[in-house]
Design a protein around this motif. Structure first.
Motif, PDB file in Angstrom:
ATOM      1  N   LYS A 134      54.227 -52.967  54.818  1.00  0.00           N
ATOM      2  CA  LYS A 134      55.556 -52.609  54.320  1.00  0.00           C
ATOM      3  C   LYS A 134      55.900 -53.340  53.031  1.00  0.00           C
ATOM      4  O   LYS A 134      56.582 -52.795  52.161  1.00  0.00           O
ATOM      5  N   ARG A 135      55.456 -54.590  52.916  1.00  0.00           N
ATOM      6  CA  ARG A 135      55.835 -55.405  51.755  1.00  0.00           C
ATOM      7  C   ARG A 135      54.618 -56.126  51.199  1.00  0.00           C
ATOM      8  O   ARG A 135      53.758 -56.573  51.957  1.00  0.00           O
ATOM      9  N   VAL A 136      54.581 -56.262  49.870  1.00  0.00           N
ATOM     10  CA  VAL A 136      53.505 -56.998  49.207  1.00  0.00           C
ATOM     11  C   VAL A 136      54.112 -58.116  48.376  1.00  0.00           C
ATOM     12  O   VAL A 136      55.041 -57.889  47.592  1.00  0.00           O
ATOM     13  N   VAL A 137      53.583 -59.327  48.558  1.00  0.00           N
ATOM     14  CA  VAL A 137      54.007 -60.480  47.761  1.00  0.00           C
ATOM     15  C   VAL A 137      53.102 -60.538  46.529  1.00  0.00           C
ATOM     16  O   VAL A 137      51.898 -60.771  46.648  1.00  0.00           O
ATOM     17  N   LEU A 138      53.685 -60.329  45.362  1.00  0.00           N
ATOM     18  CA  LEU A 138      52.886 -60.264  44.141  1.00  0.00           C
ATOM     19  C   LEU A 138      52.456 -61.653  43.679  1.00  0.00           C
ATOM     20  O   LEU A 138      53.119 -62.656  43.960  1.00  0.00           O
ATOM     21  N   PRO A 139      51.356 -61.722  42.915  1.00  0.00           N
ATOM     22  CA  PRO A 139      50.911 -63.012  42.368  1.00  0.00           C
ATOM     23  C   PRO A 139      51.949 -63.600  41.421  1.00  0.00           C
ATOM     24  O   PRO A 139      52.701 -62.862  40.764  1.00  0.00           O
ATOM     25  N   ARG A 140      51.964 -64.905  41.321  1.00  0.00           N
ATOM     26  CA  ARG A 140      52.877 -65.587  40.402  1.00  0.00           C
ATOM     27  C   ARG A 140      52.486 -65.358  38.943  1.00  0.00           C
ATOM     28  O   ARG A 140      53.227 -65.707  38.033  1.00  0.00           O
ATOM     29  N   GLU A 141      51.303 -64.793  38.733  1.00  0.00           N
ATOM     30  CA  GLU A 141      50.779 -64.635  37.368  1.00  0.00           C
ATOM     31  C   GLU A 141      51.331 -63.430  36.621  1.00  0.00           C
ATOM     32  O   GLU A 141      51.091 -63.281  35.420  1.00  0.00           O
ATOM     33  N   LEU A 142      52.053 -62.547  37.283  1.00  0.00           N
ATOM     34  CA  LEU A 142      52.469 -61.310  36.636  1.00  0.00           C
ATOM     35  C   LEU A 142      53.702 -61.513  35.757  1.00  0.00           C
ATOM     36  O   LEU A 142      54.564 -62.344  36.035  1.00  0.00           O
ATOM     37  N   SER A 143      53.775 -60.715  34.702  1.00  0.00           N
ATOM     38  CA  SER A 143      54.944 -60.729  33.831  1.00  0.00           C
ATOM     39  C   SER A 143      56.055 -59.891  34.456  1.00  0.00           C
ATOM     40  O   SER A 143      55.823 -59.104  35.378  1.00  0.00           O
ATOM     41  N   LEU A 144      57.265 -60.036  33.919  1.00  0.00           N
ATOM     42  CA  LEU A 144      58.384 -59.264  34.434  1.00  0.00           C
ATOM     43  C   LEU A 144      58.160 -57.770  34.228  1.00  0.00           C
ATOM     44  O   LEU A 144      58.487 -56.949  35.103  1.00  0.00           O
ATOM     45  N   LYS A 145      57.559 -57.401  33.105  1.00  0.00           N
ATOM     46  CA  LYS A 145      57.263 -55.988  32.850  1.00  0.00           C
ATOM     47  C   LYS A 145      56.258 -55.454  33.859  1.00  0.00           C
ATOM     48  O   LYS A 145      56.387 -54.322  34.349  1.00  0.00           O
ATOM     49  N   GLU A 146      55.250 -56.258  34.176  1.00  0.00           N
ATOM     50  CA  GLU A 146      54.238 -55.840  35.163  1.00  0.00           C
ATOM     51  C   GLU A 146      54.845 -55.720  36.554  1.00  0.00           C
ATOM     52  O   GLU A 146      54.529 -54.792  37.313  1.00  0.00           O
ATOM     53  N   ILE A 147      55.742 -56.649  36.891  1.00  0.00           N
ATOM     54  CA  ILE A 147      56.435 -56.594  38.180  1.00  0.00           C
ATOM     55  C   ILE A 147      57.298 -55.343  38.257  1.00  0.00           C
ATOM     56  O   ILE A 147      57.290 -54.617  39.261  1.00  0.00           O
ATOM     57  N   GLU A 148      58.045 -55.077  37.194  1.00  0.00           N
ATOM     58  CA  GLU A 148      58.936 -53.918  37.184  1.00  0.00           C
ATOM     59  C   GLU A 148      58.157 -52.610  37.301  1.00  0.00           C
ATOM     60  O   GLU A 148      58.555 -51.696  38.038  1.00  0.00           O
ATOM     61  N   TYR A 149      57.030 -52.532  36.604  1.00  0.00           N
ATOM     62  CA  TYR A 149      56.207 -51.321  36.672  1.00  0.00           C
ATOM     63  C   TYR A 149      55.748 -51.065  38.105  1.00  0.00           C
ATOM     64  O   TYR A 149      55.792 -49.932  38.595  1.00  0.00           O
ATOM     65  N   ILE A 150      55.311 -52.126  38.777  1.00  0.00           N
ATOM     66  CA  ILE A 150      54.862 -51.967  40.167  1.00  0.00           C
ATOM     67  C   ILE A 150      56.029 -51.604  41.078  1.00  0.00           C
ATOM     68  O   ILE A 150      55.968 -50.651  41.857  1.00  0.00           O
ATOM     69  N   ALA A 151      57.139 -52.366  40.959  1.00  0.00           N
ATOM     70  CA  ALA A 151      58.277 -52.176  41.866  1.00  0.00           C
ATOM     71  C   ALA A 151      58.861 -50.775  41.768  1.00  0.00           C
ATOM     72  O   ALA A 151      59.304 -50.207  42.775  1.00  0.00           O
ATOM     73  N   LYS A 152      58.852 -50.204  40.578  1.00  0.00           N
ATOM     74  CA  LYS A 152      59.499 -48.907  40.380  1.00  0.00           C
ATOM     75  C   LYS A 152      58.547 -47.733  40.563  1.00  0.00           C
ATOM     76  O   LYS A 152      58.949 -46.577  40.374  1.00  0.00           O
ATOM     77  N   ASN A 153      57.303 -48.025  40.942  1.00  0.00           N
ATOM     78  CA  ASN A 153      56.329 -46.953  41.145  1.00  0.00           C
ATOM     79  C   ASN A 153      55.644 -47.038  42.503  1.00  0.00           C
ATOM     80  O   ASN A 153      54.539 -46.529  42.674  1.00  0.00           O
ATOM     81  N   ALA A 156      56.349 -49.363  48.612  1.00  0.00           N
ATOM     82  CA  ALA A 156      56.270 -50.670  49.267  1.00  0.00           C
ATOM     83  C   ALA A 156      57.388 -51.573  48.754  1.00  0.00           C
ATOM     84  O   ALA A 156      57.804 -51.480  47.597  1.00  0.00           O
ATOM     85  N   GLU A 157      57.874 -52.444  49.633  1.00  0.00           N
ATOM     86  CA  GLU A 157      58.812 -53.474  49.180  1.00  0.00           C
ATOM     87  C   GLU A 157      58.040 -54.514  48.379  1.00  0.00           C
ATOM     88  O   GLU A 157      56.906 -54.855  48.725  1.00  0.00           O
ATOM     89  N   ILE A 158      58.666 -55.031  47.323  1.00  0.00           N
ATOM     90  CA  ILE A 158      58.011 -56.019  46.474  1.00  0.00           C
ATOM     91  C   ILE A 158      58.744 -57.354  46.584  1.00  0.00           C
ATOM     92  O   ILE A 158      59.969 -57.424  46.473  1.00  0.00           O
ATOM     93  N   GLU A 159      57.963 -58.373  46.811  1.00  0.00           N
ATOM     94  CA  GLU A 159      58.483 -59.740  46.909  1.00  0.00           C
ATOM     95  C   GLU A 159      57.860 -60.580  45.811  1.00  0.00           C
ATOM     96  O   GLU A 159      56.652 -60.473  45.553  1.00  0.00           O
ATOM     97  N   VAL A 160      58.669 -61.401  45.146  1.00  0.00           N
ATOM     98  CA  VAL A 160      58.152 -62.272  44.089  1.00  0.00           C
ATOM     99  C   VAL A 160      58.683 -63.688  44.278  1.00  0.00           C
ATOM    100  O   VAL A 160      59.767 -63.891  44.826  1.00  0.00           O
ATOM    101  N   PHE A 161      57.901 -64.645  43.830  1.00  0.00           N
ATOM    102  CA  PHE A 161      58.335 -66.043  43.839  1.00  0.00           C
ATOM    103  C   PHE A 161      59.323 -66.266  42.691  1.00  0.00           C
ATOM    104  O   PHE A 161      59.091 -65.813  41.567  1.00  0.00           O
ATOM    105  N   VAL A 162      60.408 -66.984  42.979  1.00  0.00           N
ATOM    106  CA  VAL A 162      61.389 -67.286  41.937  1.00  0.00           C
ATOM    107  C   VAL A 162      61.554 -68.780  41.704  1.00  0.00           C
ATOM    108  O   VAL A 162      62.139 -69.190  40.699  1.00  0.00           O
ATOM    109  N   HIS A 163      61.048 -69.610  42.620  1.00  0.00           N
ATOM    110  CA  HIS A 163      61.198 -71.054  42.435  1.00  0.00           C
ATOM    111  C   HIS A 163      60.153 -71.809  43.259  1.00  0.00           C
ATOM    112  O   HIS A 163      59.799 -71.380  44.358  1.00  0.00           O
ATOM    113  N   GLY A 164      59.674 -72.915  42.698  1.00  0.00           N
ATOM    114  CA  GLY A 164      58.786 -73.792  43.444  1.00  0.00           C
ATOM    115  C   GLY A 164      57.449 -74.012  42.775  1.00  0.00           C
ATOM    116  O   GLY A 164      57.212 -73.583  41.639  1.00  0.00           O
ATOM    117  N   ALA A 165      56.569 -74.676  43.494  1.00  0.00           N
ATOM    118  CA  ALA A 165      55.273 -75.071  42.946  1.00  0.00           C
ATOM    119  C   ALA A 165      54.426 -73.859  42.589  1.00  0.00           C
ATOM    120  O   ALA A 165      54.446 -72.838  43.279  1.00  0.00           O
TER     121      ALA A 165
END
Length: 784
Positions: A134-153, A156-165
Motif C-alpha cells: 500500500k505504501r512505499v518509503v522513498l530513499p532519502r536521496e531523491l529530489s523534491l521534483k523526483e518525489i513529486e513525479y512519483i507521488a503524482k503518478n 501507492a501512498e508515498i512516505e518520505v523522511f523529513v527529519h533526522g539522521a
C-alpha cells in the motif's frame, strides 16, 4: 490530509510522540527490527502501545524491516500474525520473501515497503503496489521534483523522511558495517562506520558523515508534492528528542511554527546545523559534517581565562545549572553543576554577554565551548508527556444504579457498557451523585478523562467505593480492548521447494570493460554479464554481438534520472538478439520482463532466503554476500530456482548519491576537474585499510572492500553448495590477471568435479600475489 509519522524506540518515546501531535508512530519489536539497539517493545508492550495510540486516534506501524533467513521465516510470520491479530495498523518490511508469504498468509495486513527495499523510481513503486504493497518509503536521496513525479503518478501512498539522521549510502545497499565487523545494517545492527574518521590524500576528516536532515522550513513544498506521510527518523533517540521534534513539525504542518520551535530543534540535536539533503539540489560538501560526527549542540562561547580547574567563558547565550557543555572537536565535556560570576560569587544562571566561571578541568584558554544539553528544553519536553497536565482523550459516561445492580456506559471513539452488582439499601447515608462522579472520574494514568458523567440513581442506595472503582476500571479496560481493534486469528502455512538434483556450476564474469570480457571468454568463462556506468569501465556490449549466446547485458542497481536511457537501451539490445539480462533494479525488472528478457536478479535484491528467489520471475538469483556456507547450502536446497554465488572480487560496501571525491577535495559541480575520470581513488581508515572509491557517470560514489574475496582454496565447499553459477566480479584487474583468474577457477572446478581438490600452479600464484589482501567475506562467519 498529510500524516506526521514519529519514531518510538520505547514506551516513553511513544508517549512523547503521541502527546506532541503525531498522527502515527512506528516502532519495533525485540526481533526483526532495523534498530536492534533501540529499547524496542516486547509483545505485551506492543499490545499496550496499540491501545494507547488508538485511544488518541494515532496509528501504529510495526517494523519487521530486516532481511530474514530461511530458518527464521516461520517465526517471523508467526510474529506478523500476532501483530495483525492485535490490531497493528501496518507492517513495514524489507524482505521480498516475507512480502510473498505475507500476501499468501495474511493478505489483509497493510504492508509498507521500507526504504531498505531501495525502490528509487516510479516503476519500482508501481510494481510493489501491483504486488499488494500500500505504501512505499522513498530513499532519502531523491529530489523534491523526483518525489513529486512519483507521488503524482502512482496509486501507492508515498512516505518520505523529513527529519533526522541520514545514511550516506542508499539504504539497503550498504554492507560496510557487515563486511568490516559482522554487524549488518540489513539486520538492524549497523555499527555506523560512516561516522568514523578517514583520510583522503592525507587529509583526515569525517568524509562519510552527513549532517542530519531538516525540512521544517519547506514542509509546505513537500506536502504540495503529494506525499502521504512525513517521517521523522529517530528510534534510537531519547523521548525528549522525540517530543521536541514532533512538536515543532506538528506546528510546521499546521502553519504555526515559529523561530523558537526551530531553535529548539537545533538545540535538541544537530551535527553542525542541518541539511535538506538532495531535495533541492545535490549540495555536496554542504551536506556533510566533516569536523564532528556527533551532536554539536549550540555555540556557547569561548574560554577567555583559566584558574586551576576552573575556566572563564564569555557567554554568547544563556547558561543554566544542569546544562551539559563540551569542548568542540575534543570530545570532552562536563555537566554544569555550579555557576559563578566573574568575581567568584555563585549565581543561579549565566546570561548572554556575561563572563562566568565554571568547573571544567580539561578545557583550555581559547577553546570553543558548545552547549550540548539544554536542561530547560529537556524539562519542557518532559512536561509534554509526563505529569498531570498531559493531553488526555475526553469520554462521556452514563451511570445508572438500582437495587438490582449498576451499569456504566462509556463512550469515546468506541462505546462499551458494563454491568455489575454490589448495590445495597442504605442504612444511614445514601451514596450521592457527587460521590459517584468523583469516584468514576479517577482515570489515573489511563489516556482518558471524563468530560461529563450523567448519573441516575434510585433513592436511598449505598454503593461501596470499591465497587465504583471496579466498574470504572472494567469499563475503561473494555474500552481499551475495543479500541485496540483485535482481528481474527490467522493460520500460517509455510513450505519449502526442494532442489534434489546435483548441478555442475558455470563460471560467470561480471564486468563493464571490453578487455576483461574478451579475456574472460578466452579463458573459459561460460557467461559474461556486461555493463556498468562506472567511469573506469570502457566498452559497449553492442561490440560483443558475436558473443550474444554467452554475453548478456547488466543493468545497475540504482536508476533514477537515467531510467528512460536504460529502458531504451534494453529495448535496443533485445532487438539485436540479447535475450538474457542481469538486473539490479526493481523498476527496470518489470520492463525487462515485459520486453521479453530472461532476467537474472543481481545481489542488490538482497536475497537472504529461498522465498525471495520465488518472489519474482527469474532465471537465477544472485545470493546475498551476507550468507555463510551453511546458510547458502540451506537456501539453495530449499528452492527450485537457479542460484548464483560470489567466489571472487571486491564486495561493494556502499553506493552513495554523494560525490565523496569532489566534495572532499573542495571542488564540486562546475569547478570539478573530473579527477575521478578513469581513475580509482582510495579512502583510508584508522587501521590503514584502503577502500576503493569509484564514481559513475551520474556522480555517485561506489566504495569497495579493501580486500578481495578469493575462494580458490575452498572449491570443495563451493561445490558442496550445489549453486548453478559462480560469480567472479572484476574491478581494477588488467586483462592478463583476468585470464589467469578465470582459468584458475575453471581449472579448479574441473578438478573438483573429479574429486581432485589440489591447487594448480596458476591458483597458487594468484593466492601468493594476493596473500595480504584476501578475505573469505562471510563464507565462514556470516551475520547474526
Amino acid at each position: 490530509m498529510v500524516e506526521l509519522l514519529a519514531p518510538a524506540g520505547d514506551f516513553e518515546a511513544l508517549k512523547a510522540a503521541v502527546l506532541n501531535g503525531a498522527d502515527a508512530v512506528y516502532l519495533g519489536g525485540k526481533e526483526f527490527s532495523a534498530r536492534q539497539e533501540a529499547g524496542n517493545f516486547d509483545k505485551n508492550e506492543i499490545v499496550n502501545a496499540i491501545k494507547f495510540c488508538h485511544a488518541y486516534g494515532v496509528k501504529v506501524y510495526v517494523t519487521l524491516n530486516t532481511l530474514i533467513k530461511d530458518e527464521e521465516m516461520e517465526r517471523a510470520l508467526e510474529y506478523a500474525s500476532f501483530l495483525y491479530e492485535q490490531g497493528a495498523d501496518a507492517l513495514i518490511i524489507q524482505d521480498y520473501g516475507l512480502l510473498k508469504l505475507l500476501k499468501e498468509n495474511i493478505p489483509d495486513f497493510e504492508i509498507h515497503a521500507s526504504t531498505q527495499m531501495s525502490v528509487n523510481n516510479l516503476e519500482g513503486v508501481n510494481f510493489l503496489y501491483s504486488q499488494g504493497v500500500k505504501r512505499v518509503v522513498l530513499p532519502r536521496e531523491l529530489s523534491l521534483k523526483e518525489i513529486e513525479y512519483i507521488a503524482k503518478n502512482t496509486q501507492a501512498e508515498i512516505e518520505v523522511f523529513v527529519h533526522g539522521a541520514l545514511c550516506i549510502s542508499f539504504s539497503g545497499q550498504c554492507l560496510f558495517s557487515s563486511i568490516l565487523g559482522g554487524r549488518s545494517g540489513n539486520r538492524g545492527r549497523c555499527a555506523q562506520p560512516c561516522r568514523m574518521l578517514y583520510s583522503f590524500d592525507g587529509d583526515k576528516k569525517y568524509i562519510l558523515s552527513p549532517k542530519d536532515l531538516s525540512t521544517i522550513d519547506c514542509i509546505d513544498k513537500i506536502v504540495k508534492a503529494g506525499v502521504k506521510s512525513l517521517k521523522i527518523e529517530g528510534r534510537m533517540k531519547r523521548p525528549e528528542y522525540v517530543a521536541t521534534v514532533v512538536s515543532a513539525y506538528r506546528k510546521a504542518i499546521d502553519g504555526i511554527a515559529d523561530e523558537k520551535d526551530k531553535e529548539d530543534v537545533v538545540k535538541i540535536f544537530n551535527r553542525g546545523g542541518f541539511t535538506s539533503a538532495y531535495l533541492f539540489d545535490n549540495i555536496g560538501p554542504e551536506m556533510m559534517s566533516y569536523e564532528n560526527p556527533k551532536n554539536w549542540g549550540v555555540y556557547l562561547g569561548k574560554v577567555v581565562g583559566k584558574k586551576g580547574k576552573f575556566i572563564y567563558i564569555k557567554l554568547e547565550r544563556d547558561l543554566n545549572i544542569g546544562d551539559g557543555i563540551e569542548v568542540f572537536g575534543k570530545g570532552v565535556g562536563v555537566p554544569v553543576n555550579t555557576i559563578y560570576d566573574e568575581k567568584g560569587a555563585e549565581i543561579k544562571k549565566g546570561q548572554k554577554g556575561e563572563i562566568v566561571k565554571i568547573y571544567f578541568e580539561k578545557a583550555q584558554i581559547g577553546d570553543i565551548i558548545y552547549k550540548t544539553l539544554d536542561i530547560k528544553l529537556i524539562e519542557k519536553a518532559r512536561k509534554s508527556y509526563e505529569g498531570k497536565d498531559v493531553k488526555k482523550v475526553p469520554l462521556l459516561g452514563r451511570f445508572k444504579a438500582t437495587l438490582n445492580g449498576m451499569e456504566f456506559e462509556v463512550e469515546g471513539s468506541k462505546k462499551v457498557k458494563v454491568t455489575m452488582d454490589g448495590v445495597e439499601k442504605a442504612i444511614s447515608k445514601p451514596t450521592t451523585k457527587e460521590r459517584i462522579i468523583e469516584a468514576l472520574s479517577k482515570t489515573g494514568d489511563t489516556p482518558f478523562y471524563f468530560e461529563n458523567i450523567d448519573v441516575f440513581i434510585e433513592d436511598n442506595l449505598m454503593i461501596p467505593i470499591s465497587k465504583l472503582n471496579a466498574i470504572r476500571r472494567q469499563a475503561i479496560d473494555e474500552l481499551l480492548d475495543k479500541i485496540q481493534g483485535k482481528r481474527d486469528k490467522v493460520n500460517i502455512n509455510i513450505s519449502f521447494k526442494n532442489k534434489e538434483f546435483k548441478v555442475i556450476p558455470k563460471i560467470v564474469v561480471k564486468t563493464g570493460r571490453m578487455d576483461v570480457a574478451l579475456a574472460s571468454l578466452k579463458s573459459g568463462a561460460d557467461l559474461v554479464f556486461f555493463g556498468s556506468d562506472l567511469r573506469i569501465d570502457k566498452g559497449d556490449i553492442e561490440n560483443l554481438l558475436e558473443y550474444k549466446e554467452k554475453v548478456f547485458p547488466h543493468f545497475p542497481d540504482v536508476i533514477i534520472e537515467e531510467y528512460d536511457f536504460y529502458k531504451d537501451k534494453a529495448k535496443r539490445l533485445y532487438a539485436l538478439g540479447f535475450k538474457k539480462a542481469l538486473c539490479g533494479n526493481l523498476g527496470l525488472y518489470k520492463d525487462l520482463i515485459d520486453i521479453g528478457y530472461e532476467v537474472y536478479l543481481d545481489k542488490s535484491f538482497n536475497i537472504l532466503n529461498s522465498f525471495s528467489t520465488l518472489f519474482l520471475e527469474n532465471e537465477a538469483s544472485y545470493l546475498s554476500h551476507e550468507l555463510n556456507m551453511g546458510e547458502l547450502k540451506n537456501l539453495i536446497s530449499n528452492t527450485d530456482r537457479k542460484t548464483m554465488v560470489f567466489v571472487y572480487g571486491r564486495t561493494r560496501l556502499m553506493i552513495s548519491r554523494h560525490c565523496i571525491i569532489g566534495s572532499s577535495k573542495g571542488y564540486f559541480k562546475k569547478s570539478c576537474p573530473n579527477a575521478c575520470e578513469s581513475k580509482i581513488h582510495y579512502i583510508k581508515d584508522r587501521l590503514g585499510e584502503k577502500f576503493l572509491v569509484v564514481t559513475d557517470y551520474y556522480c555517485r560514489s561506489h566504495i569497495y572492500n579493501s580486500k578481495k574475496t578469493i575462494m580458490l582454496e575452498h572449491i570443495k565447499d563451493l561445490l558442496n553448495l550445489n549453486a548453478d553459477y559462480w560469480i567472479l566480479e572484476f574491478l581494477e584487474e588488467d586483462k592478463d590477471q583476468v585470464e589467469s583468474i578465470v582459468y584458475a577457477y575453471k581449472d579448479a572446478l574441473l578438478r573438483g568435479i573429479n574429486k581432485d581438490f589440489s591447487l594448480s600452479k596458476k591458483a597458487k600464484e594468484i593466492l601468493e600475489i594476493n596473500k595480504n589482501n584476501i578475505t573469505k567475506g562471510h563464507f565462514y562467519r556470516g551475520i547474526l
